[in-house]
Design a protein around this motif. Structure first.
Motif, short mmCIF file in Angstrom:
data_model
loop_
_atom_site.label_atom_id
_atom_site.label_comp_id
_atom_site.label_asym_id
_atom_site.label_seq_id
_atom_site.Cartn_x
_atom_site.Cartn_y
_atom_site.Cartn_z
N UNK A 13 0.81 -1.22 0.00
CA UNK A 13 0.00 0.00 0.00
C UNK A 13 0.84 1.27 0.00
N UNK A 14 2.08 1.16 -0.50
CA UNK A 14 2.92 2.36 -0.57
C UNK A 14 2.36 3.36 -1.56
N UNK A 15 3.19 4.30 -1.96
CA UNK A 15 2.74 5.36 -2.88
C UNK A 15 2.09 4.77 -4.12
N UNK A 16 2.73 3.76 -4.73
CA UNK A 16 2.18 3.17 -5.95
C UNK A 16 0.98 2.26 -5.66
N UNK A 17 1.12 1.39 -4.67
CA UNK A 17 0.06 0.42 -4.39
C UNK A 17 -1.27 1.08 -4.07
N UNK A 18 -1.26 2.08 -3.18
CA UNK A 18 -2.51 2.73 -2.79
C UNK A 18 -3.14 3.46 -3.97
N UNK A 19 -2.31 4.03 -4.83
CA UNK A 19 -2.86 4.78 -5.97
C UNK A 19 -3.33 3.85 -7.09
N UNK A 98 1.13 -7.35 -7.33
CA UNK A 98 2.12 -7.19 -6.25
C UNK A 98 2.87 -5.87 -6.43
N UNK A 99 2.87 -5.07 -5.34
CA UNK A 99 3.52 -3.75 -5.39
C UNK A 99 4.36 -3.55 -4.13
N UNK A 100 5.07 -4.59 -3.68
CA UNK A 100 5.86 -4.47 -2.45
C UNK A 100 7.25 -3.95 -2.78
N UNK A 101 8.07 -3.81 -1.76
CA UNK A 101 9.40 -3.23 -1.90
C UNK A 101 10.23 -3.97 -2.96
N UNK A 102 11.15 -3.25 -3.62
CA UNK A 102 11.93 -3.80 -4.72
C UNK A 102 13.08 -4.70 -4.24
N UNK A 122 -6.09 -17.39 -11.90
CA UNK A 122 -6.07 -15.98 -11.51
C UNK A 122 -4.79 -15.31 -12.01
N UNK A 123 -4.93 -14.12 -12.55
CA UNK A 123 -3.77 -13.36 -13.01
C UNK A 123 -2.94 -12.89 -11.82
N UNK A 124 -1.62 -12.97 -11.95
CA UNK A 124 -0.71 -12.42 -10.94
C UNK A 124 0.33 -11.58 -11.70
N UNK A 125 0.46 -10.32 -11.31
CA UNK A 125 1.45 -9.47 -11.97
C UNK A 125 2.24 -8.68 -10.94
N UNK A 126 3.41 -8.23 -11.36
CA UNK A 126 4.26 -7.42 -10.48
C UNK A 126 4.43 -6.03 -11.07
N UNK A 127 4.44 -5.04 -10.20
CA UNK A 127 4.65 -3.65 -10.62
C UNK A 127 6.14 -3.27 -10.56
N UNK A 128 7.02 -4.25 -10.50
CA UNK A 128 8.44 -3.94 -10.40
C UNK A 128 8.89 -3.03 -11.55
#
Length: 791
Positions: A13-19, A98-102, A122-128
């Motif tokens: 839920x950091x800056x990217x996750x929450x938005x 997934x939008x957790x720490x890098x 189910x789709x699983x993707x990363x925002x890395x």
């Protein structure tokens, strides 16, 4: 398989996750937002304490500016929780992001938990933004790998349109196709298919561009303020240009990406460009990382005069007053409306700015040519990524075309810049541009087949000037095109796309031709904004010279043109985007249908300059208020709501919000998530309305107005605002004239009046305000500084 996204889980839920969560909620999807149990609450049994981290992050996002949501009420679609208690909730989700720490180890730990609860398929993707996608998939089940890939959003997700989709060798092609289409249609994104290479596409090219600028700056002896003057809107880049962008993104982030490319791309022919200059190392060591630490290349200081922005001197490492750079070529380029013409002039300039542009473009063109096919097989993906992710108005390959591909290659060779072999082969084969228009469709040069291929989605992404070969009529400001299937397209180009006499002439001519030869008309344009409104410069000039007969004629022409939009024998559909203010809003209010881009900022703002809407906007709001009167509520309620929308110069901050203030009509007008699709959707709507048997409506003579009953309530409200200090004397004067028009004048009782009656009242009020000194002061302030004074 048919795939539907009803519910999404966002992990982190950091800056990217929450938005990202907010953006999905904004399009109507249910969202589960999860993060770690709050520190110190591990032993607590109270959800509020355990979920404090995620809840605080979400609230912070909601309160941020610009807003991450289209309307505040969509936040109800987001439920929060933590990885320990609520990971089981992902079982009901169709897509897990997934939008957790890098850190690869942390991401893999999260995926192990996801495997326990996700349902197959189910789709699983990363925002890395930097970890190789294939490494994250290692050790996972076959079903997980098949449905896993990268989905790299750019910050802020609502506003930056890029979504990079990065498959692994295991990813099912159906998953890739689905994400590419879903991102485009539902999320409003420019979806760009990337190869799993370091920094993918946008950051690879974008960070190269910035690092290249740093090196050229040192070579030419330029400073921070000069570089930002050279690399901003004058060449079609954002106002934040180079150094301000670095401060916003985070200087440490920029350095991290640059080092990542240098370390992980040993075969990159330009890897030396990614070497961090000593002054940049020093800035990072000082923890001057930009906005996040309060200072970077710029520093805000409070002084007696207010806030002052200081600039870092890279030689002395001290902050000083900002300098206003002077380049003769920049001064010559600024008045030129056409971006492509500006770029040509600047690149050919003989001053230091010209030297900068040539070195910058040559380095950029060399670099992008060598990235095909390493990071993408197709050139248009690089241009799409830079326009959608970094806010470039035109992509690098299109810029190369603008400067003349063959001529530029020759100049590059002379200056010592190499181009990739495929570009040489392309020229040898007789192809002299990366893009061209063929039968109204834009095509691109495909390196693999050595032929021109149509850009994907060409029918859905209708660009008016691609139909330049089918121009039916034009004047110096406007063009009317045949856009196919019996539909005409009208566009205009002026400063801020303001609406003056030539645009109104063009609009009337376009409707006339459409009535004779077409099924209907689409009104749209390709500018940064639909329209900032009427030409206030012309109004000011006529008012100052007290040419009231001329002014009356100009207002009458504007009103008649808007009524022509409403009462034509063919359907007229508008496709607004960006700023759609004042007269631009009035044009939309009179259309048969509005197909608005989601990011449309629309409103009647004339009160800000001491006027009332004079192009039919006041009349139209009065008409709609009369139609909305309900027996079960006081008659003044809907009128007051409409009145206050105009009186407070309310601007909808999204097309969705425009429904709430009564500009868009529910069940009638349409919001198009992807701005690139709005014109094609408008064309489709013209055909649908025509095929249903369009009959020209007749001017209304049954508009219900409240007369003195409504006027009394309005004047009491205005007086209260004035006494409370919320309105100046002049605000109150303008508001009283607005109320008078919207109530139908000084009628003794409720009555039915004609649209023309209201238009006459509107025009009289507008004219009288043009004679007010304080109104003229406000208009003059807008013309000089871009904002009205409060007097």
């Amino acid at each position: 398989m048919k795939r539907t996204i009803r519910k999404v889980a966002v992990l982190g839920s950091g800056v990217m996750g929450s938005r990202i969560a907010c953006h999905f909620a904004g399009i109507g999807v249910q969202v589960v937002l999860l993060d770690m149990v709050a520190k110190g609450a591990e032993e607590s049994s109270k959800p509020a304490e355990r979920n404090k981290l995620v809840n605080d992050a979400l609230q912070s996002a909601i309160k941020s500016n610009p807003s991450p949501v289209f309307t505040k009420d969509v936040v109800k679609k987001i439920s929060t929780g933590n990885f320990t208690d609520n990971m089981k909730d992902i079982a009901s989700c169709d897509w897990i992001i997934e939008v957790v720490v890098e850190r690869l180890d942390i991401k893999q730990m999260i995926y192990a938990q996801v495997e326990q609860f996700r349902k197959p398929g189910t789709l699983v993707t990363s925002n890395t933004s930097g970890i190789p996608i294939h490494m994250m998939a290692e050790g996972r089940s076959d079903d997980f790998k098949k449905h896993f890939c990268g989905s790299h959003f750019f910050n802020p997700p609502r506003y930056l349109r890029l979504l990079e989709v990065i498959p692994t060798p295991y990813t099912d092609p159906e998953v890739v196709d689905f994400l590419m289409q879903y991102g485009d249609l539902y999320l409003g994104k420019t979806t760009v298919l990337c190869k799993d290479t370091p920094a993918f596409i946008a950051n690879r090219i974008g960070v190269f561009s910035i690092m290249s600028i740093f090196h050229i700056m040192e070579k030419l002896g330029l400073n921070v303020d000069e570089i930002d003057a050279l690399t901003g809107p004058v060449i079609g880049r954002p106002k934040s240009a180079t150094f301000r962008t670095a401060d916003v993104v985070g200087i440490d982030t920029l350095v991290k990406v640059a080092k990542g490319v240098a370390d992980n791309c040993p075969d990159d022919e330009a890897k030396n460009i990614f070497t961090i200059p000593s002054w940049l190392e020093k800035i990072v060591a000082n923890n001057w990382l930009g906005d996040k630490t309060g200072q970077g290349f710029f520093q805000k200081k409070k002084s007696a005069a207010g806030k002052e922005i200081l600039t870092l001197n890279l030689q002395t490492m001290e902050y000083g007053a900002r300098q206003k750079p002077k380049f003769a070529s920049i001064d010559a380029a600024k008045p030129i409306e056409s971006l492509k013409e500006r770029i040509k002039l600047l690149n050919a300039a003989t001053d230091k700015a010209g030297d900068f542009y040539r070195q910058f473009h040559f380095a950029l063109f060399s670099y992008i040519s060598h990235r095909i096919p390493e990071i993408s097989d197709e050139i248009y993906r690089l241009d799409d990524a830079m326009m959608a992710g970094f806010g470039w108005e035109i992509g690098a390959f299109e810029t190369w075309d603008t400067l003349g591909m063959a001529k530029t290659v020759a100049a590059m060779k002379t200056a010592g810049y190499a181009v990739a072999g495929w570009v040489e082969e392309m020229l040898a084969g007789g192809a002299t541009s990366f893009y061209k228009v063929d039968a109204g469709k834009r095509v691109y040069y495909d390196m693999a087949s050595k032929t021109y291929q149509p850009l994907p989605g060409g029918d859905a992404f209708l660009v008016l000037n691609n139909h330049a070969d089918k121009t039916i009529w034009k004047n110096s400001a406007c063009k009317l095109y045949d856009i196919g299937d019996g539909v005409a397209g009208f566009e205009w180009s002026s400063k801020m796309n303001s609406i003056g006499g030539e645009v109104l002439e063009g609009l009337n001519k376009a409707i006339g031709i459409a009535e004779e030869k077409f099924k209907g008309l689409v009104i749209a344009n390709e500018g940064a904004n639909f329209s900032a409104g009427a030409n206030v410069g012309m109004i000011f000039m006529l008012a100052i010279e007290q040419e009231y007969d001329e002014l009356d004629m100009a207002i009458r022409m504007f009103q008649n043109s808007m009524m022509r939009v409403r009462y034509s024998s063919v359907p007229v559909v508008t496709a607004p985007h960006g700023l759609t203010l004042g007269g631009g809003c009035e044009m939309n209010l009179h259309a048969d249908k509005i197909c608005a881009a989601a990011e449309t900022y629309i409103g009647l703002v004339e009160l800000g300059v001491g006027l009332i809407p004079g192009g039919g906007g006041t009349k139209e709001f009065a008409l709609r208020a009369g139609d909305e009167l309900h027996e079960d509520e006081p008659e003044t309620v809907t009128l007051k709501n409409r009145f206050f929308s105009i009186a407070t110069a309310k601007v909808a901050t999204s097309a969705q919000e425009a429904y709430g203030i009564g500009i868009l009509r529910k069940g009638h007008d349409e919001v198009v998530m992807n701005i690139g699709r709005r014109i094609a959707e408008a064309k489709k709507s013209v055909i649908e309305i025509y095929d249903q048997g369009y009959t020209m409506p007749q001017p209304r003579k049954d508009v219900k107005v409240l007369g003195r009953q409504g006027l009394g309530a309005m004047l009491a409200g205005i007086n209260g605002m004035w006494r409370g200090g919320y309105a100046t004397d002049h605000d109150a004067l303008v508001a009283r004239k607005l109320a008078y028009v919207m109530c139908g004048g000084d009628l003794s009782e409720q009555n039915l009046v004609s649209e023309q009656y209201l238009l006459d009242l509107e025009r009289e009020a507008f004219l009288s305000l043009c004679g007010e000194k304080k109104t003229l002061e406000r208009i003059q302030s807008v013309l000089k500084s871009g904002r009205p004074i409060r007097n």
